[in-house]
Design a protein around this motif. Structure first.
Motif, PDB file in Angstrom:
ATOM      1  N   ILE A  46     -11.132  54.262 -17.972  1.00 58.29           N
ATOM      2  CA  ILE A  46      -9.784  54.796 -18.330  1.00 58.29           C
ATOM      3  C   ILE A  46      -9.144  54.603 -17.241  1.00 58.29           C
ATOM      4  CG2 ILE A  46      -8.768  56.884 -18.988  1.00 58.29           C
ATOM      5  CD1 ILE A  46     -11.283  57.555 -20.772  1.00 58.29           C
ATOM      6  N   SER A  47      -9.458  55.264 -15.833  1.00 53.62           N
ATOM      7  CA  SER A  47      -8.553  55.201 -14.581  1.00 53.62           C
ATOM      8  C   SER A  47      -8.340  53.921 -14.018  1.00 53.62           C
ATOM      9  CB  SER A  47      -9.152  56.376 -13.615  1.00 53.62           C
ATOM     10  OG  SER A  47      -9.312  57.557 -14.171  1.00 53.62           O
ATOM     11  N   ARG A  48      -9.355  52.993 -14.045  1.00 55.39           N
ATOM     12  CA  ARG A  48      -9.193  51.821 -13.229  1.00 55.39           C
ATOM     13  C   ARG A  48      -8.347  50.926 -14.080  1.00 55.39           C
ATOM     14  NH1 ARG A  48     -11.300  46.835 -13.315  1.00 55.39           N
ATOM     15  NH2 ARG A  48     -11.582  45.715 -11.206  1.00 55.39           N
ATOM     16  N   SER A  49      -8.203  51.148 -15.185  1.00 59.06           N
ATOM     17  CA  SER A  49      -7.356  50.158 -16.373  1.00 59.06           C
ATOM     18  C   SER A  49      -6.075  50.843 -16.562  1.00 59.06           C
ATOM     19  CB  SER A  49      -8.299  49.888 -17.644  1.00 59.06           C
ATOM     20  OG  SER A  49      -9.476  49.343 -17.241  1.00 59.06           O
ATOM     21  N   GLY A  50      -5.875  52.147 -16.135  1.00 58.53           N
ATOM     22  CA  GLY A  50      -4.643  52.696 -16.314  1.00 58.53           C
ATOM     23  C   GLY A  50      -4.208  52.894 -17.842  1.00 58.53           C
ATOM     24  N   ILE A  51      -5.403  53.238 -18.549  1.00 58.73           N
ATOM     25  CA  ILE A  51      -5.329  53.634 -20.086  1.00 58.73           C
ATOM     26  C   ILE A  51      -4.363  54.724 -20.356  1.00 58.73           C
ATOM     27  CG2 ILE A  51      -6.688  54.338 -21.983  1.00 58.73           C
ATOM     28  CD1 ILE A  51      -9.034  52.355 -21.361  1.00 58.73           C
ATOM     29  N   ARG A  52      -4.362  55.688 -19.544  1.00 59.65           N
ATOM     30  CA  ARG A  52      -3.696  56.871 -19.871  1.00 59.65           C
ATOM     31  C   ARG A  52      -2.126  56.581 -19.764  1.00 59.65           C
ATOM     32  NH1 ARG A  52      -7.682  59.174 -16.810  1.00 59.65           N
ATOM     33  NH2 ARG A  52      -9.236  60.960 -18.374  1.00 59.65           N
ATOM     34  N   SER A  53      -1.577  55.568 -18.923  1.00 65.10           N
ATOM     35  CA  SER A  53      -0.376  55.318 -18.866  1.00 65.10           C
ATOM     36  C   SER A  53       0.166  54.362 -19.992  1.00 65.10           C
ATOM     37  CB  SER A  53      -0.207  54.748 -17.375  1.00 65.10           C
ATOM     38  OG  SER A  53      -0.753  53.198 -17.520  1.00 65.10           O
ATOM     39  N   LEU A  54      -0.862  53.986 -20.956  1.00 68.87           N
ATOM     40  CA  LEU A  54      -0.528  52.995 -22.159  1.00 68.87           C
ATOM     41  C   LEU A  54      -0.350  54.064 -23.337  1.00 68.87           C
ATOM     42  CD1 LEU A  54      -2.765  50.036 -21.496  1.00 68.87           C
ATOM     43  CD2 LEU A  54      -0.592  50.291 -20.823  1.00 68.87           C
TER      44      LEU A  54
END
Length: 375
Positions: A46-54
């Motif tokens: 989640i953090s490495r891929s920036g999922i929260r920002s999506l």
């Protein structure tokens, strides 16, 4: 299809974009939707891929107690250090991510500088082999982990272990702590993403029972960004339809009943007990202790370790400013802690969440939990 081709298929940008677009089409509810996961590898993804920002800002993806190193009580570290320093014929065998985890006074790494005979291992079988190769020494394995690690540790005791091989079990179980969190009135959880690795062992069934009992939807997910996003999409649909069960997105690895052989090995060696979790407290039937028939290999019995007394010492040991407990419970993000990235870093960790590669604080320090990185 080869593994490489399968991974490439899972990492298609158009597939990710399609799922994110569908997530954003959901009507905004009156309150934020809080989805908790309980897996350090999921937080890494989640953090490495920036999922929260999506995701829309009304969707919160909260890290819970998914790091076994982080929830291992300081009492067990203190016990291992005490045994090792008082018994010069004993070697403490430990996984590498435990070395810097703070006890109440010292970490295993600090204690090694004071004379602790410490051996870094990568698997429980290495500790067993060490015991066979060094019969003049006693080997005590500090066994830390969830249901994923437990069968590997248990299998060592089914493999004719030598008399000088002992286990200090700090194993913890995920379903009981999920129930504990759902019973807490101060923690709002609308949905769960159960841990993928644990699910390969215990299956979908235990989580399905909890989901139906507490009327909270759950979806088991894999570890690719598209796995997590698809699980979030499935959970939103379940919430919209008022459905309360555990679905399985990670069908390529998880069966409904799990790995029955691994479960048999666990239950053949361990028994469930009320257990203490660092940052949480006592949780019923959430720990694994060796059965009586394995008493000759039980470090607690052989060395007379009084874990309960050490836990009482731990409960009085409060690190000012550290919010690891709130991070583990999903009540705070690492950036809410005044020590994060300042007094507390991976090089000089104050709390356990900054130590392990699966620790939420360590992951956020490296990648930023709200990263805008593009998948």
């Amino acid at each position: 299809m080869t593994i490489e081709k399968a991974l490439l298929e899972l990492r298609r940008k158009d597939l990710t974009s399609k799922i994110v677009k569908e997530i954003k089409q959901f009507k905004r509810p009156k309150e934020k939707v809080r989805i908790m996961h309980v897996c350090g590898t999921h937080e890494y993804t989640i953090s490495r891929s920036g999922i929260r920002s999506l995701l829309p800002e009304w969707i919160e993806v909260i890290p819970g107690p998914g790091c076994p190193v982080c929830v291992c009580p300081a009492a067990y570290i203190d016990a291992a250090i005490q045994v090792g320093l008082e018994n010069k014929d004993t070697i403490i065998a430990s996984f590498g991510d435990m070395l810097k985890v703070p006890g109440t006074k010292l970490s295993l790494m600090n204690a090694r500088a004071k004379g602790l005979n410490l051996k870094l291992i990568y698997s429980p079988s290495e500790a067993l082999q060490l015991a066979k190769e060094t019969p003049s020494k006693n080997i005590m394995l500090l066994a830390v982990g969830f249901e994923t690690t437990a069968p590997m540790v248990a299998s060592q005791l089914l493999n004719n272990p030598p008399e000088n091989f002992y286990i200090l079990s700090a194993h913890r179980l995920i379903p009981p702590v999920m129930e504990y969190l759902l019973q807490r009135e101060d923690i709002k959880i609308d949905a769960f993403i159960p841990p993928g690795h644990v699910s390969t062992i215990i299956g979908q069934k235990p989580f399905d029972k909890i989901a139906r009992k507490y009327k909270v939807p759950m979806v088991i997910a894999g570890f690719e960004p598209v796995d997590v996003l698809l699980a979030i999409l499935m959970l939103l649909k379940m919430l919209e339809n008022g459905e309360h069960y555990c679905d399985n997105e990670y069908i390529r690895a998880v069966r409904y009943d799990g790995n029955l052989k691994a479960q048999e090995i666990i239950h053949g060696v361990f028994k469930e007990e009320r257990a203490y979790w660092r940052g949480i407290g006592y949780v019923d039937a959430s720990g694994l202790a060796l059965k009586d028939e394995f008493g000759e290999n039980d470090a607690v019995k052989i060395y007379g370790i009084d874990i309960e007394s050490l836990i009482k010492v731990e409960q009085k040991h409060i690190v000012k400013g550290c919010r690891c407990s709130d991070v583990i419970l999903g009540k705070a993000y690492p950036t809410d802690c005044p020590l994060f990235g300042k007094a507390c870093t991976p090089q000089r960790p104050v709390g356990p969440c900054m130590v392990s590669s699966e620790g939420t604080c360590s992951i956020w320090f490296k990648y930023g939990g709200r990263s805008t990185r593009i998948i």
